[in-house]
Write a protein that holds these residues in place. Structure first.
Motif, PDB file in Angstrom:
ATOM      1  N   ALA A 410       0.842  -1.204   0.000  1.00 50.53           N
ATOM      2  CA  ALA A 410       0.000   0.000   0.000  1.00 50.53           C
ATOM      3  C   ALA A 410       0.878   1.254   0.000  1.00 50.53           C
ATOM      4  CB  ALA A 410      -0.925  -0.014   1.218  1.00 50.53           C
ATOM      5  N   TRP A 411       1.928   1.225   0.787  1.00 52.16           N
ATOM      6  CA  TRP A 411       2.822   2.387   0.833  1.00 52.16           C
ATOM      7  C   TRP A 411       3.493   2.601  -0.530  1.00 52.16           C
ATOM      8  CZ3 TRP A 411       7.878   3.637  -0.090  1.00 52.16           C
ATOM      9  CH2 TRP A 411       8.257   4.925   0.324  1.00 52.16           C
ATOM     10  N   LEU A 412       3.935   1.498  -1.115  1.00 51.78           N
ATOM     11  CA  LEU A 412       4.629   1.593  -2.406  1.00 51.78           C
ATOM     12  C   LEU A 412       3.719   2.241  -3.447  1.00 51.78           C
ATOM     13  CD1 LEU A 412       7.438   0.707  -3.469  1.00 51.78           C
ATOM     14  CD2 LEU A 412       6.309  -1.290  -4.475  1.00 51.78           C
ATOM     15  N   GLN A 413       2.442   1.878  -3.394  1.00 56.31           N
ATOM     16  CA  GLN A 413       1.474   2.446  -4.324  1.00 56.31           C
ATOM     17  C   GLN A 413       1.360   3.970  -4.146  1.00 56.31           C
ATOM     18  OE1 GLN A 413       0.280   0.611  -6.827  1.00 56.31           O
ATOM     19  NE2 GLN A 413      -0.221   2.688  -7.488  1.00 56.31           N
ATOM     20  N   ARG A 414       1.248   4.379  -2.884  1.00 59.93           N
ATOM     21  CA  ARG A 414       1.166   5.825  -2.589  1.00 59.93           C
ATOM     22  C   ARG A 414       2.420   6.543  -3.078  1.00 59.93           C
ATOM     23  NH1 ARG A 414       0.868   5.923   3.539  1.00 59.93           N
ATOM     24  NH2 ARG A 414       1.208   8.164   3.352  1.00 59.93           N
ATOM     25  N   TRP A 415       3.539   5.902  -2.831  1.00 59.80           N
ATOM     26  CA  TRP A 415       4.832   6.496  -3.210  1.00 59.80           C
ATOM     27  C   TRP A 415       4.909   6.665  -4.728  1.00 59.80           C
ATOM     28  CZ3 TRP A 415       9.478   3.688  -5.090  1.00 59.80           C
ATOM     29  CH2 TRP A 415      10.621   4.493  -5.112  1.00 59.80           C
ATOM     30  N   HIS A 416       4.516   5.607  -5.468  1.00 58.35           N
ATOM     31  CA  HIS A 416       4.530   5.699  -6.929  1.00 58.35           C
ATOM     32  C   HIS A 416       3.633   6.830  -7.409  1.00 58.35           C
ATOM     33  CE1 HIS A 416       7.178   2.542  -8.012  1.00 58.35           C
ATOM     34  NE2 HIS A 416       6.449   1.551  -7.536  1.00 58.35           N
ATOM     35  N   THR A 417       2.470   6.930  -6.784  1.00 56.78           N
ATOM     36  CA  THR A 417       1.526   7.985  -7.175  1.00 56.78           C
ATOM     37  C   THR A 417       2.176   9.364  -6.985  1.00 56.78           C
ATOM     38  OG1 THR A 417      -0.236   6.558  -6.425  1.00 56.78           O
ATOM     39  CG2 THR A 417      -0.820   8.863  -6.799  1.00 56.78           C
ATOM     40  N   ARG A 418       2.778   9.556  -5.821  1.00 57.37           N
ATOM     41  CA  ARG A 418       3.437  10.841  -5.549  1.00 57.37           C
ATOM     42  C   ARG A 418       4.588  11.074  -6.532  1.00 57.37           C
ATOM     43  NH1 ARG A 418       6.299  14.727  -5.478  1.00 57.37           N
ATOM     44  NH2 ARG A 418       7.047  15.889  -3.687  1.00 57.37           N
ATOM     45  N   ARG A 419       5.345  10.024  -6.772  1.00 64.67           N
ATOM     46  CA  ARG A 419       6.520  10.173  -7.628  1.00 64.67           C
ATOM     47  C   ARG A 419       6.147  10.427  -9.095  1.00 64.67           C
ATOM     48  NH1 ARG A 419      11.269   9.300  -7.843  1.00 64.67           N
ATOM     49  NH2 ARG A 419      11.120   7.860  -9.588  1.00 64.67           N
ATOM     50  N   ASN A 420       5.061   9.828  -9.524  1.00 64.05           N
ATOM     51  CA  ASN A 420       4.669  10.013 -10.921  1.00 64.05           C
ATOM     52  C   ASN A 420       4.351  11.454 -11.242  1.00 64.05           C
ATOM     53  OD1 ASN A 420       5.135   7.462 -11.664  1.00 64.05           O
ATOM     54  ND2 ASN A 420       3.048   6.734 -11.320  1.00 64.05           N
ATOM     55  N   GLN A 421       3.991  12.202 -10.186  1.00 70.21           N
ATOM     56  CA  GLN A 421       3.763  13.628 -10.406  1.00 70.21           C
ATOM     57  C   GLN A 421       5.098  14.342 -10.597  1.00 70.21           C
ATOM     58  OE1 GLN A 421       1.482  14.616  -6.952  1.00 70.21           O
ATOM     59  NE2 GLN A 421      -0.007  13.024  -7.417  1.00 70.21           N
ATOM     60  N   GLY A 422       6.178  13.675 -10.198  1.00 69.45           N
ATOM     61  CA  GLY A 422       7.512  14.174 -10.503  1.00 69.45           C
ATOM     62  C   GLY A 422       8.008  13.388 -11.706  1.00 69.45           C
ATOM     63  N   ALA A 423       9.127  12.710 -11.557  1.00 66.44           N
ATOM     64  CA  ALA A 423       9.643  11.917 -12.667  1.00 66.44           C
ATOM     65  C   ALA A 423      10.646  10.895 -12.152  1.00 66.44           C
ATOM     66  CB  ALA A 423      10.287  12.837 -13.688  1.00 66.44           C
ATOM     67  N   GLY A 424      11.044   9.976 -13.020  1.00 70.15           N
ATOM     68  CA  GLY A 424      12.049   8.986 -12.624  1.00 70.15           C
ATOM     69  C   GLY A 424      13.358   9.229 -13.341  1.00 70.15           C
ATOM     70  N   GLU A 425      13.600  10.472 -13.696  1.00 70.14           N
ATOM     71  CA  GLU A 425      14.754  10.739 -14.545  1.00 70.14           C
ATOM     72  C   GLU A 425      16.088  10.579 -13.804  1.00 70.14           C
ATOM     73  OE1 GLU A 425      13.622  14.858 -13.074  1.00 70.14           O
ATOM     74  OE2 GLU A 425      12.668  12.952 -13.550  1.00 70.14           O
ATOM     75  N   GLU A 426      17.135  10.594 -14.610  1.00 67.21           N
ATOM     76  CA  GLU A 426      18.477  10.258 -14.121  1.00 67.21           C
ATOM     77  C   GLU A 426      18.910  11.137 -12.934  1.00 67.21           C
ATOM     78  OE1 GLU A 426      20.925   7.652 -13.752  1.00 67.21           O
ATOM     79  OE2 GLU A 426      19.343   7.294 -15.229  1.00 67.21           O
ATOM     80  N   GLY A 427      18.652  12.413 -13.015  1.00 69.13           N
ATOM     81  CA  GLY A 427      19.068  13.327 -11.944  1.00 69.13           C
ATOM     82  C   GLY A 427      18.447  12.968 -10.607  1.00 69.13           C
ATOM     83  N   VAL A 428      17.173  12.582 -10.644  1.00 67.36           N
ATOM     84  CA  VAL A 428      16.481  12.226  -9.405  1.00 67.36           C
ATOM     85  C   VAL A 428      17.072  10.936  -8.831  1.00 67.36           C
ATOM     86  CG1 VAL A 428      14.256  11.631  -8.382  1.00 67.36           C
ATOM     87  CG2 VAL A 428      14.378  13.349 -10.199  1.00 67.36           C
ATOM     88  N   LEU A 429      17.337   9.977  -9.715  1.00 65.74           N
ATOM     89  CA  LEU A 429      17.908   8.706  -9.262  1.00 65.74           C
ATOM     90  C   LEU A 429      19.298   8.910  -8.662  1.00 65.74           C
ATOM     91  CD1 LEU A 429      16.810   6.426 -12.226  1.00 65.74           C
ATOM     92  CD2 LEU A 429      15.837   6.489  -9.911  1.00 65.74           C
ATOM     93  N   LEU A 430      20.046   9.785  -9.298  1.00 61.62           N
ATOM     94  CA  LEU A 430      21.387  10.081  -8.798  1.00 61.62           C
ATOM     95  C   LEU A 430      21.294  10.707  -7.406  1.00 61.62           C
ATOM     96  CD1 LEU A 430      24.350  10.018  -9.845  1.00 61.62           C
ATOM     97  CD2 LEU A 430      24.068  12.448 -10.362  1.00 61.62           C
ATOM     98  N   ALA A 431      20.365  11.632  -7.248  1.00 63.90           N
ATOM     99  CA  ALA A 431      20.176  12.276  -5.944  1.00 63.90           C
ATOM    100  C   ALA A 431      19.730  11.253  -4.905  1.00 63.90           C
ATOM    101  CB  ALA A 431      19.158  13.404  -6.065  1.00 63.90           C
TER     102      ALA A 431
END
Ligand code: AMP
Ligand code: MG
Length: 500
Positions: A410-431
């Motif tokens: 359930a938490w993972l789902q919420r997290w994905h929802t929040r993150r999708n409003q951002g992005a999964g791009e390289e800079g974020v992953l690096l951070a």
């Protein structure tokens, strides 16, 4: 009078400029390091030596090792023991001071920063009380590892320049090999330094100390309407940031006495410190912290408590009217909470890969921590598993949170929802990677490295661990075992002990 043992011939050359000795007479005692029988270099921090403008080769040569052991006082040094007081576990000790440490002098490094070069374990001083003024090899190497790990994690810290064994036996519970640590710090000014002079109502020295601290760490504040108040604010800010950084990697200092809290905002005095494994805010490793005063989750509150002691010490310099001074200081102290929250959330947004700021972010984080706690998940691995999960690989996340899988899903789902409003791009992953290291100094690995060094004279495991810790963010398959937690039965009984 002590005749300094100035060195002749080939020895390490330091370009000393000793402002503390020059400007703060009456706040220290001139003193000399003890001679030791058989110095042997166990660790030399070559990159740090270079940063300080020192020749690592000269330091590693016999003349340099004699300097690092305290047997030769290099030209230009003005060794001294600093006076300080401190609240230890809540009780005030009016006179602590350098009981087994000496400030050798200061150098200005390649970046123009003034750095203290100090010994720890260099023999008795007028502040030693019942102590022998010595340090032992295991805890000295522990301080090396912890300081280098913190530095590599990007957390402000004092660092070890060198560790030398002395050929002397030092008696603790058993005889142990003696050692001297050379420590580099932005300064050794502590909350307790201010407390020492405030407790004596020595306003002249308190004022000189404050002026010195401002000139050294916050020169822009010298022209502030109330410099002492401004200094308090600056220290609150640095400590808020520091403690948020500690918390974000699971660091437990273990002995946050006011004499172990710096004005510079560097972590200092690696005694019984250790990193969290399974997430639990009540975690305490220190054998002497019986009430859990310095438990992981209490660190922000304790920092604020310590800063209140700094505020008290500074009151007479803030305003001649005691009530007005207290009101002003209290307002600054109150701000600590907000400053801490700001740093804490920024670090956690990086750890969770959250772009921008949203209302629910703190709750999402809190629920993540609650999940880790209920599932007894290793903090480091748990946070790191989110880097993979952010790229659609949830296997590690799922296996770590198995015990609480419904909640975790359930938490993972919420997290994905929040993150999708951002992005999964390289800079974020690096951070994310940079905010959640793959490698921390895990307690069982540190102990094994020290055991080999002290009992088998084998520095191999220490050096290997150091290599891994110096590059903590990039996971490498060949270092897999360095990322693994201790067995639960090892962790349950793990205890750390005071005293380098
Ligand atoms: P620490 O626990 O290292 O922060 O030290 C607290 C105080 O005890 C400081 O004033 C130290 O100088 C002093 N101290 C700790 N160990 C020794 C020792 N072996 N000999 C003398 N003083 C010591
Ligand atoms: Mg200390």
């Amino acid at each position: 009078m002590h005749v300094p043992r100035q060195c002749r011939g080939q020895a390490a050359t330091f370009d000393f400029d000793n402002s503390y000795a020059r400007e703060l007479q009456g706040l220290y005692v001139d003193w000399q390091p003890a001679e030791v029988p058989q110095p042997a270099l166990k660790f030399l921090n070559r990159p740090l030596a270079t940063e300080l403008g020192l020749s690592a080769d000269d330091l590693a040569a016999p003349g340099g090792v004699a300097v690092l052991a305290g047997n030769r006082v290099p030209t230009g040094a003005s060794p001294l023991a600093q006076a300080y007081a401190g609240h230890q576990f809540g009780g005030f000790s009016p006179r602590l001071g350098d009981g087994r440490a000496l400030l050798l002098g200061e150098v200005v490094d390649r970046h123009g920063q003034r750095r203290d070069i100090a010994f720890k374990g260099s023999g008795r001083t007028p502040f030693s009380r019942g102590g022998d003024g010595k340090a032992t090899l295991g805890p000295v190497l522990r301080e090396v590892l912890m300081g280098e790990a913190m530095h590599a994690l990007g957390i402000p810290t004092t660092r070890a320049l060198a560790a030398v064994s002395t050929g002397e036996q030092v008696f603790r519970e058993t005889p142990l090999p003696g050692a001297v640590l050379t420590r580099v710090a932005a300064s050794h000014l502590r909350v307790g330094t201010f407390q020492y002079f405030a407790a004596r109502q020595d306003l002249d020295r308190l004022q000189r100390l404050t002026d010195y601290a401002i000139a050294r760490h916050d020169p822009a504040l010298a022209t502030h309407e109330r410099p002492a108040l401004a200094l308090l604010g600056a220290v609150c800010e640095r400590q808020a940031r520091l403690i948020a950084q500690w918390m974000s990697v699971g660091f437990i200092h273990g002995v946050m006495n006011t004499d172990n809290m710096t004005i510079s905002g560097e972590t200092i005095d690696y005694g019984p410190c250790a990193f969290l494994e399974a997430y639990d805010p009540a975690t305490v490793f220190s054998s002497i912290d019986r009430d859990g005063r310095y438990a992981y989750g209490r660190q922000p509150g304790i920092a604020q408590w310590n800063l209140a002691r700094l505020a008290e010490a500074l009151l007479p310099l803030i305003d001649a009217d005691a009530e007005r001074a207290a009101t002003l200081a209290f307002d600054v102290l109150k701000g600590f909470g907000d400053r801490y929250t700001l740093h804490d959330l920024a670090l956690w947004r990086a750890k969770l890969g959250l772009v921008g700021e949203q209302q629910g972010d703190a709750v999402l984080r809190d629920d993540w921590l609650a999940l880790l706690q209920r599932g007894q998940v290793d903090f480091t691995l748990g946070c790191r598993s989110l880097v993979d999960a952010a790229q659609g690989r949830a296997e590690a996340f799922e296996s770590l949170t198995q015990a609480v899988h419904a909640e975790a899903a359930a938490w993972l789902q919420r997290w994905h929802t929040r993150r999708n409003q951002g992005a999964g791009e390289e800079g974020v992953l690096l951070a994310m990677r940079r905010a959640s290291p793959a490698y921390i100094p895990r307690n069982h690995l540190v102990e094994a490295a020290l055991q080999a060094a002290v009992h088998d004279s084998d520095l191999g495991p220490f050096e290997q661990l150091l290599t891994v810790l110096r590059n903590p963010f990039d996971a490498r398959p060949e270092h897999k075992e360095y990322a693994q937690p201790a067995l639960p039965e090892q962790t349950r009984v793990y205890q750390t002990f005071c005293g380098t």
